[in-house]
Design a protein around this motif. Structure first.
Motif, PDB file in Angstrom:
ATOM      1  N   ARG A 102       0.956  -1.317   0.138  1.00  0.00           N
ATOM      2  CA  ARG A 102      -0.021  -0.029  -0.007  1.00  0.00           C
ATOM      3  C   ARG A 102       0.919   1.143   0.100  1.00  0.00           C
ATOM      4  NH1 ARG A 102      -2.501  -2.352   4.434  1.00  0.00           N
ATOM      5  NH2 ARG A 102      -1.663  -0.792   5.789  1.00  0.00           N
ATOM      6  N   VAL A 103       0.960   2.199  -1.114  1.00  0.00           N
ATOM      7  CA  VAL A 103       1.445   3.481  -1.039  1.00  0.00           C
ATOM      8  C   VAL A 103       0.869   4.591  -0.930  1.00  0.00           C
ATOM      9  CG1 VAL A 103       3.018   4.373  -2.890  1.00  0.00           C
ATOM     10  CG2 VAL A 103       2.944   2.060  -2.807  1.00  0.00           C
ATOM     11  N   TYR A 104       1.485   5.607  -0.066  1.00  0.00           N
ATOM     12  CA  TYR A 104       0.860   6.706   0.023  1.00  0.00           C
ATOM     13  C   TYR A 104       1.742   7.766  -0.204  1.00  0.00           C
ATOM     14  CZ  TYR A 104      -1.883   3.549   3.214  1.00  0.00           C
ATOM     15  OH  TYR A 104      -2.657   2.760   3.620  1.00  0.00           O
ATOM     16  N   ARG A 105       1.138   9.034  -0.845  1.00  0.00           N
ATOM     17  CA  ARG A 105       1.939  10.040  -1.363  1.00  0.00           C
ATOM     18  C   ARG A 105       1.694  11.105  -0.141  1.00  0.00           C
ATOM     19  NH1 ARG A 105       3.207  10.907  -7.063  1.00  0.00           N
ATOM     20  NH2 ARG A 105       2.398   9.165  -8.079  1.00  0.00           N
ATOM     21  N   ARG A 106       2.650  11.914   0.319  1.00  0.00           N
ATOM     22  CA  ARG A 106       2.432  12.905   1.358  1.00  0.00           C
ATOM     23  C   ARG A 106       1.864  12.194   2.587  1.00  0.00           C
ATOM     24  NH1 ARG A 106       4.015  17.610   0.491  1.00  0.00           N
ATOM     25  NH2 ARG A 106       2.454  18.847   1.563  1.00  0.00           N
ATOM     26  N   ALA A 107       2.598  11.222   3.047  1.00  0.00           N
ATOM     27  CA  ALA A 107       2.051  10.699   4.277  1.00  0.00           C
ATOM     28  C   ALA A 107       2.421  11.378   5.595  1.00  0.00           C
ATOM     29  CB  ALA A 107       2.675   9.228   4.357  1.00  0.00           C
ATOM     30  N   ALA A 108       1.745  11.213   6.662  1.00  0.00           N
ATOM     31  CA  ALA A 108       2.134  12.036   7.811  1.00  0.00           C
ATOM     32  C   ALA A 108       3.333  11.398   8.384  1.00  0.00           C
ATOM     33  CB  ALA A 108       1.064  11.931   8.841  1.00  0.00           C
ATOM     34  N   SER A 109       4.400  12.285   8.822  1.00  0.00           N
ATOM     35  CA  SER A 109       5.524  11.574   9.247  1.00  0.00           C
ATOM     36  C   SER A 109       5.278  11.606  11.168  1.00  0.00           C
ATOM     37  CB  SER A 109       6.655  12.796   9.241  1.00  0.00           C
ATOM     38  OG  SER A 109       7.652  12.447   9.911  1.00  0.00           O
ATOM     39  N   VAL A 110       6.338  10.922  11.609  1.00  0.00           N
ATOM     40  CA  VAL A 110       6.219  11.210  13.006  1.00  0.00           C
ATOM     41  C   VAL A 110       6.600  12.338  13.592  1.00  0.00           C
ATOM     42  CG1 VAL A 110       6.564   8.524  13.077  1.00  0.00           C
ATOM     43  CG2 VAL A 110       8.603   9.817  13.351  1.00  0.00           C
ATOM     44  N   VAL A 111       7.442  13.173  12.901  1.00  0.00           N
ATOM     45  CA  VAL A 111       7.986  14.613  13.271  1.00  0.00           C
ATOM     46  C   VAL A 111       6.972  15.506  13.163  1.00  0.00           C
ATOM     47  CG1 VAL A 111       9.635  16.216  12.564  1.00  0.00           C
ATOM     48  CG2 VAL A 111      10.103  13.938  12.137  1.00  0.00           C
ATOM     49  N   PRO A 112       6.689  16.197  14.540  1.00  0.00           N
ATOM     50  CA  PRO A 112       5.624  17.248  14.493  1.00  0.00           C
ATOM     51  C   PRO A 112       6.363  18.707  13.832  1.00  0.00           C
ATOM     52  CG  PRO A 112       6.738  16.969  16.667  1.00  0.00           C
ATOM     53  CD  PRO A 112       7.138  15.813  15.666  1.00  0.00           C
ATOM     54  N   LEU A 113       5.525  19.540  13.248  1.00  0.00           N
ATOM     55  CA  LEU A 113       6.197  20.733  12.778  1.00  0.00           C
ATOM     56  C   LEU A 113       6.369  21.842  14.136  1.00  0.00           C
ATOM     57  CD1 LEU A 113       3.592  21.163   9.857  1.00  0.00           C
ATOM     58  CD2 LEU A 113       6.089  20.577   9.739  1.00  0.00           C
TER      59      LEU A 113
END
Length: 182
Positions: A49-60
């Protein structure tokens, strides 16, 4: 196809995928998109399963606290940890920090670097895949253009514009002397 610690196999597979990528006279944004599309195709071909622009574990950082950075591509695999991929043409410290955080969270973190220069390896466990390109000036006011041609379709190198000086013409056939008979 892939197992528990298969990160080296995964990165080698992605490198092979990108080795076949070719384009001509593309802008920076176009090259990045082409590489991301190739990564997406690679993940889908593996059955993930492939996701573009997936959420990272790094907060902004503030003032966007509560939101998270995004990854160019993330792949969920039925066996093995997720694979995350960032694509850059510059050496960005924030990308390295994001990928280190992803690796610490148990993901296979891959940095795809493209460009013309020297590629410095990121700190482990972040893995590097390079995509060398050639750079040419684009039309006036339109920025640089990049190409990646198949090995057998690359143009010959440019010759020097420097003249070689004057040369006296030689009449043909060249007369031979007695030491060099015909």
């Amino acid at each position: 196809m892939y197992g528990a610690d298969d990160s080296e196999q995964v990165v080698a597979s992605l490198a092979r995928q990108l080795d076949g990528l070719t384009f001509r006279d593309a802008t920076t944004d176009q090259v990045t998109k082409l590489i991301i599309d190739s990564v997406v195709g690679w993940g889908r071909a593996a059955g993930w399963r492939v996701y573009r622009r997936a959420a990272s574990v790094v907060p902004l950082p503030p003032p966007l606290s509560g939101q998270y950075s995004v990854l160019d591509v993330a792949c969920a695999r039925p066996a093995g940890p997720p694979v995350v991929v960032e694509v850059d043409h510059t050496d960005r410290r924030r990308t390295v920090e994001k990928l280190l955080a992803e690796a610490a969270a148990g993901r296979v973190a891959i940095w795809v670097r493209w460009g013309t220069g020297r590629f410095v390896a990121p700190p482990p466990p972040v893995l590097l895949v390079t995509c060398p390109v050639t750079r040419l000036p684009g039309p006036a006011g339109q920025g640089r253009r990049y190409s990646r041609l198949p090995a057998d379709d690359r143009p010959p190198p440019a010759h020097s514009a420097t003249g070689i000086g004057s040369v006296d013409p030689v009449a043909l056939p060249i007369p031979l002397d007695d030491d060099h008979p015909r």
